[in-house]
Design an enzyme around this catalytic site. Structure first.
Site, PDB file in Angstrom:
ATOM      1  N   ASP A  82      -0.936   1.651  -4.486  1.00  0.00           N
ATOM      2  CA  ASP A  82      -1.843   0.694  -5.124  1.00  0.00           C
ATOM      3  C   ASP A  82      -3.200   1.314  -5.470  1.00  0.00           C
ATOM      4  O   ASP A  82      -4.111   0.607  -5.919  1.00  0.00           O
ATOM      5  CB  ASP A  82      -2.024  -0.560  -4.262  1.00  0.00           C
ATOM      6  CG  ASP A  82      -2.668  -0.265  -2.933  1.00  0.00           C
ATOM      7  OD1 ASP A  82      -2.365   0.785  -2.346  1.00  0.00           O
ATOM      8  OD2 ASP A  82      -3.482  -1.078  -2.462  1.00  0.00           O
ATOM      9  N   LYS A  88     -11.703   0.179  -1.272  1.00  0.00           N
ATOM     10  CA  LYS A  88     -11.727   1.616  -1.400  1.00  0.00           C
ATOM     11  C   LYS A  88     -11.109   1.968  -2.748  1.00  0.00           C
ATOM     12  O   LYS A  88     -10.323   1.199  -3.289  1.00  0.00           O
ATOM     13  CB  LYS A  88     -11.013   2.292  -0.243  1.00  0.00           C
ATOM     14  CG  LYS A  88      -9.658   1.722   0.125  1.00  0.00           C
ATOM     15  CD  LYS A  88      -9.229   2.336   1.450  1.00  0.00           C
ATOM     16  CE  LYS A  88      -7.841   1.910   1.861  1.00  0.00           C
ATOM     17  NZ  LYS A  88      -7.799   0.590   2.495  1.00  0.00           N
ATOM     18  N   SER A 118       0.817  -1.214   0.000  1.00  0.00           N
ATOM     19  CA  SER A 118       0.000   0.000   0.000  1.00  0.00           C
ATOM     20  C   SER A 118       0.853   1.268   0.000  1.00  0.00           C
ATOM     21  O   SER A 118       1.662   1.452  -0.897  1.00  0.00           O
ATOM     22  CB  SER A 118      -0.956  -0.057   1.187  1.00  0.00           C
ATOM     23  OG  SER A 118      -1.936   0.923   1.062  1.00  0.00           O
ATOM     24  N   HIS A 119       0.713   2.098   1.012  1.00  0.00           N
ATOM     25  CA  HIS A 119       1.402   3.391   1.047  1.00  0.00           C
ATOM     26  C   HIS A 119       2.789   3.303   1.675  1.00  0.00           C
ATOM     27  O   HIS A 119       3.456   4.311   1.826  1.00  0.00           O
ATOM     28  CB  HIS A 119       0.546   4.376   1.833  1.00  0.00           C
ATOM     29  CG  HIS A 119       0.161   3.805   3.173  1.00  0.00           C
ATOM     30  ND1 HIS A 119      -0.761   2.792   3.290  1.00  0.00           N
ATOM     31  CD2 HIS A 119       0.611   4.053   4.411  1.00  0.00           C
ATOM     32  CE1 HIS A 119      -0.866   2.460   4.568  1.00  0.00           C
ATOM     33  NE2 HIS A 119      -0.049   3.196   5.262  1.00  0.00           N
ATOM     34  N   ASP A 156      -5.763   2.714  -3.813  1.00  0.00           N
ATOM     35  CA  ASP A 156      -7.040   2.693  -3.088  1.00  0.00           C
ATOM     36  C   ASP A 156      -7.213   3.934  -2.212  1.00  0.00           C
ATOM     37  O   ASP A 156      -8.330   4.331  -1.914  1.00  0.00           O
ATOM     38  CB  ASP A 156      -7.251   1.388  -2.292  1.00  0.00           C
ATOM     39  CG  ASP A 156      -6.095   1.024  -1.404  1.00  0.00           C
ATOM     40  OD1 ASP A 156      -5.090   1.760  -1.393  1.00  0.00           O
ATOM     41  OD2 ASP A 156      -6.192  -0.007  -0.715  1.00  0.00           O
ATOM     42  N   ARG A 157      -6.101   4.568  -1.819  1.00  0.00           N
ATOM     43  CA  ARG A 157      -6.209   5.790  -1.013  1.00  0.00           C
ATOM     44  C   ARG A 157      -6.070   7.038  -1.872  1.00  0.00           C
ATOM     45  O   ARG A 157      -5.411   6.999  -2.912  1.00  0.00           O
ATOM     46  CB  ARG A 157      -5.090   5.841   0.016  1.00  0.00           C
ATOM     47  CG  ARG A 157      -5.157   4.754   1.035  1.00  0.00           C
ATOM     48  CD  ARG A 157      -4.039   4.957   2.027  1.00  0.00           C
ATOM     49  NE  ARG A 157      -4.128   3.961   3.079  1.00  0.00           N
ATOM     50  CZ  ARG A 157      -3.667   4.125   4.294  1.00  0.00           C
ATOM     51  NH1 ARG A 157      -3.046   5.233   4.619  1.00  0.00           N
ATOM     52  NH2 ARG A 157      -3.792   3.172   5.192  1.00  0.00           N
ATOM     53  N   ASP A 161      -2.140   6.614  -3.254  1.00  0.00           N
ATOM     54  CA  ASP A 161      -1.064   5.790  -2.709  1.00  0.00           C
ATOM     55  C   ASP A 161      -0.613   4.806  -3.783  1.00  0.00           C
ATOM     56  O   ASP A 161      -1.144   4.788  -4.899  1.00  0.00           O
ATOM     57  CB  ASP A 161      -1.476   5.104  -1.395  1.00  0.00           C
ATOM     58  CG  ASP A 161      -2.437   3.957  -1.589  1.00  0.00           C
ATOM     59  OD1 ASP A 161      -3.097   3.899  -2.643  1.00  0.00           O
ATOM     60  OD2 ASP A 161      -2.550   3.110  -0.684  1.00  0.00           O
TER      61      ASP A 161
HETATM   62  C1  G6P Z   1      -5.134  -0.299   5.395  1.00  0.00           C
HETATM   63  C2  G6P Z   1      -6.540  -0.800   5.401  1.00  0.00           C
HETATM   64  C3  G6P Z   1      -7.465   0.239   5.949  1.00  0.00           C
HETATM   65  C4  G6P Z   1      -7.001   0.740   7.274  1.00  0.00           C
HETATM   66  C5  G6P Z   1      -5.563   1.193   7.203  1.00  0.00           C
HETATM   67  C6  G6P Z   1      -4.976   1.590   8.553  1.00  0.00           C
HETATM   68  O1  G6P Z   1      -5.014   0.728   4.466  1.00  0.00           O
HETATM   69  O2  G6P Z   1      -6.956  -1.117   4.111  1.00  0.00           O
HETATM   70  O3  G6P Z   1      -8.731  -0.316   6.031  1.00  0.00           O
HETATM   71  O4  G6P Z   1      -7.788   1.812   7.679  1.00  0.00           O
HETATM   72  O5  G6P Z   1      -4.770   0.173   6.668  1.00  0.00           O
HETATM   73  O6  G6P Z   1      -4.929   0.494   9.385  1.00  0.00           O
HETATM   74  P1  G6P Z   1      -4.128   0.552  10.742  1.00  0.00           P
HETATM   75  O7  G6P Z   1      -4.420  -0.740  11.423  1.00  0.00           O
HETATM   76  O8  G6P Z   1      -2.674   0.755  10.406  1.00  0.00           O
HETATM   77  O9  G6P Z   1      -4.653   1.761  11.491  1.00  0.00           O
HETATM   78 ZN    ZN Z   2      -3.363   1.275  -0.504  1.00  0.00          ZN
END
Ligand code: G6P
Ligand code: ZN
Length: 566
Positions: free
Chosen positions: A294, A393, A121-122, A296-297, A292
């Protein structure tokens, strides 16, 4: 010419005890995957073994990555293992690239059994960064706890994995590649597909592309700046926003996916998307967005760098769904937000008379709500918003929503936000992250805080900070019972809710890879429009002071402040 069938081998391996998936997927430093013997293979075998053999034989799966370092190697190994484990067909994005929303979209479209997304992800990428693996199931969403628990159990006892080491694919060539395997009647098929096509076609059915196109072209065009942060979104931004919707080519920056994201954090917030923020402050653009790695954000900025808090973005989208053809057709059944996400959404839901579901952090908790038709729009404070068009997302979808709202209301970003606050009041919000804490220290802070706030006497406590007094109304350790399948999730964060609606939340992140991250979330509500233009951190200062005092986090960790504030 007769080609010999490809051999299927079974390789002995030794289990690891740390392959537990987090809030969304399994993440570790890339070096762990590269240096620990069979580390990737063990996890992939555990994922494949978690699928019932009858479902697995001959089924179709989707594979994509955000392009980070080690993705190509991992994709090749996944192909070899999928073949050996009886998967019939793999759909893979060209050069291995697919955004997380695109994988969700393809799984649903072709009715695949699930998909694997190679991303952390990010989190930063590269040999010194992180690597990760997400597993999505047949509805297109992240695997639920029951599945991730099963994967973790298998990973702790795994003794062997199956692989076809001689199977080679060309990830760059769009089209079908068939392979005859030993002991298999049907060939194993790999289909390399364009990374954008299926996702773009879906978006066309949700939005009025002409309306967005008119906004982005012509004499009064809205000038936009979109930063793909060197992640997977580059090809999507160019194709969809520039080629299809007419934004000039120079609207899109950092659009070539890089293995190390150019050494940057591919994280769309004010701390890491500084390039976008600086450009927006120049005042030449009326709309800015970043994604980000991938996809989704997302983060939205208005003219002069006006920041849209993700919790506000969710509430504003909710209040303006009638601007979007998809929601006009489908109607709006309910909303979902993760518990730490601000309650701005709840105000909109109340006005629209639709229910709000408050879930633990993690997108997977929205899936049952959407599958059962309870929920149309969901979001989280962690820069993610999505709807029942997918089970992830979706950053670019959120950008098209904002552009649709701007086209329909003929207003700028800041005006839309200010109008929203005037109508519903403003929820000041911020999150303090204390990253890479010594895990025991972090766990003990939460344990002690839990004991403190759930003591009976705490519920009558009052805290005076300067001229403000905060009276505790309710405290708990958040627990969620899924209304659809009854699954209970305990210990999902500590909440202190005050009489004026202010909230303090403490929880441990489950998406980090180094030590433990403790998050403190603060929220307060202001109805009076003359007080809507203050700095969130200044407004929330007294609440944060209470949080620091109760948790003793600085004293106990030796830190002087949080690592990141969003
Ligand atoms: C990922 C998930 C999200 C979540 C985020 C933070 O991006 O897809 O659903 O809100 O992580 O998660 P954390 O447990 O690090 O607060
Ligand atoms: Zn992501």
């Amino acid at each position: 010419m007769e080609v010999n069938p490809i051999p299927v081998l079974t390789i002995q391996t030794v289990p690891y005890d740390d392959q537990k998936p987090g809030s969304n997927g399994f993440r570790k430093p890339t070096a762990v995957f590269e240096s620990k013997r069979n580390y990737l293979q063990n996890f992939i075998q555990s994922v494949l073994s978690s699928i019932d053999l009858r479902d697995r034989q001959g089924c179709t799966m989707v594979v994509g990555s955000d392009g980070r370092y080690f993705s190509k190697t991992a994709t090749e190994i996944i192909v070899q293992m999928a073949a050996a484990n009886g998967i019939g067909r793999l759909i893979i994005g060209q050069n291995g690239l697919l955004s997380t929303p695109a994988v969700s979209c393809i799984i649903r479209k072709i009715k695949a059994i699930g998909g694997i997304i190679l991303t952390a992800s990010h989190n930063p990428g590269g040999p010194g960064g992180d690597f990760g693996i997400k597993f999505n199931v047949a509805n297109g969403g992240p695997a639920p706890d029951t599945v991730t628990d099963k994967i973790f159990q298998i990973s702790k006892t795994i003794e062997e994995y199956a692989i076809c080491p001689d199977l080679r694919i060309d990830l760059s060539r769009i089209g079908r590649q068939d392979f005859d395997l030993e002991n298999k009647f049907k060939p194993f098929r790999v289909e390399i597909v364009d990374s954008v096509d299926v996702y773009l076609n879906m978006l066309r059915t949700l939005f009025d592309f002409n309306a967005i196109k008119s906004l982005l072209t012509g004499p009064n065009q809205l000038r936009i700046r979109i930063d793909a942060m060197n992640g997977v979104m580059g090809p999507y931004v160019r194709r969809i926003l520039c080629d299809e919707l007419g934004a000039p080519a120079n609207s899109a920056v950092n659009c070539v996916p890089l293995e190390d994201f150019g050494g940057q954090y591919p994280d769309p917030n004010l701390t890491y998307a500084t390039g976008l923020l600086e450009t927006m402050k120049g005042g030449e653009h009326g709309f800015g967005a970043a994604f980000d790695a991938d996809g989704d954000r997302y983060m939205i900025l208005g003219e002069n760098g006006f920041f849209v808090n993700p919790s506000d973005s969710l509430a504003i989208i909710a209040a303006n769904l009638s601007c979007i053809p998809y929601f006009r057709q489908m109607g709006v059944r309910g909303f979902g937000r993760s518990m730490p996400t601000s309650t701005a959404l709840d105000k909109v839901a109340k006005a629209m008379k639709v229910p709000v579901y408050e879930t633990p952090t993690g997108w997977k908790y929205f899936a049952t709500l959407m599958d059962s038709g309870r929920c149309s729009l969901c979001g989280e404070e962690s820069f993610g918003t999505g709807s029942d068009h997918l089970r992830e997302k979706d950053g670019l979808w959120a950008v098209l929503i904002w552009l649709s709202i701007m086209a329909s209301r003929k207003q700028g970003v800041e005006e839309i936000v200010q109008d929203h606050w005037t109508r519903f009041g403003r929820h000041y919000y911020c999150r303090f992250d204390y990253e890479a804490l010594e895990p025991r220290t972090a766990v003990f802070i939460i344990r002690d805080l839990d004991a403190l706030i759930t003591e009976k006497s705490f519920s009558s406590q009052k805290f005076a900070v300067g001229s403000q007094v905060f009276s505790v109304e309710k405290t708990d350790s958040f627990e969620y019972v899924d209304p659809v399948d009854g699954t209970v999730s305990k210990k999902q964060g500590l909440r202190i809710i005050f009489a004026d609606g202010s909230r303090l939340i403490f929880r441990l992140s489950s998406s980090g890879t180094m030590g433990t991250t403790l998050r403190i979330y603060a929220e307060s509500y202001e109805k009076d429009p003359s007080k809507h233009n203050k700095e969130p951190q200044a407004v929330l200062g007294p609440l944060i002071a209470i949080a620091l005092k109760l948790s003793q986090i600085h004293e106990r960790t030796g830190r002087k402040g949080p690592t990141v504030i969003t």
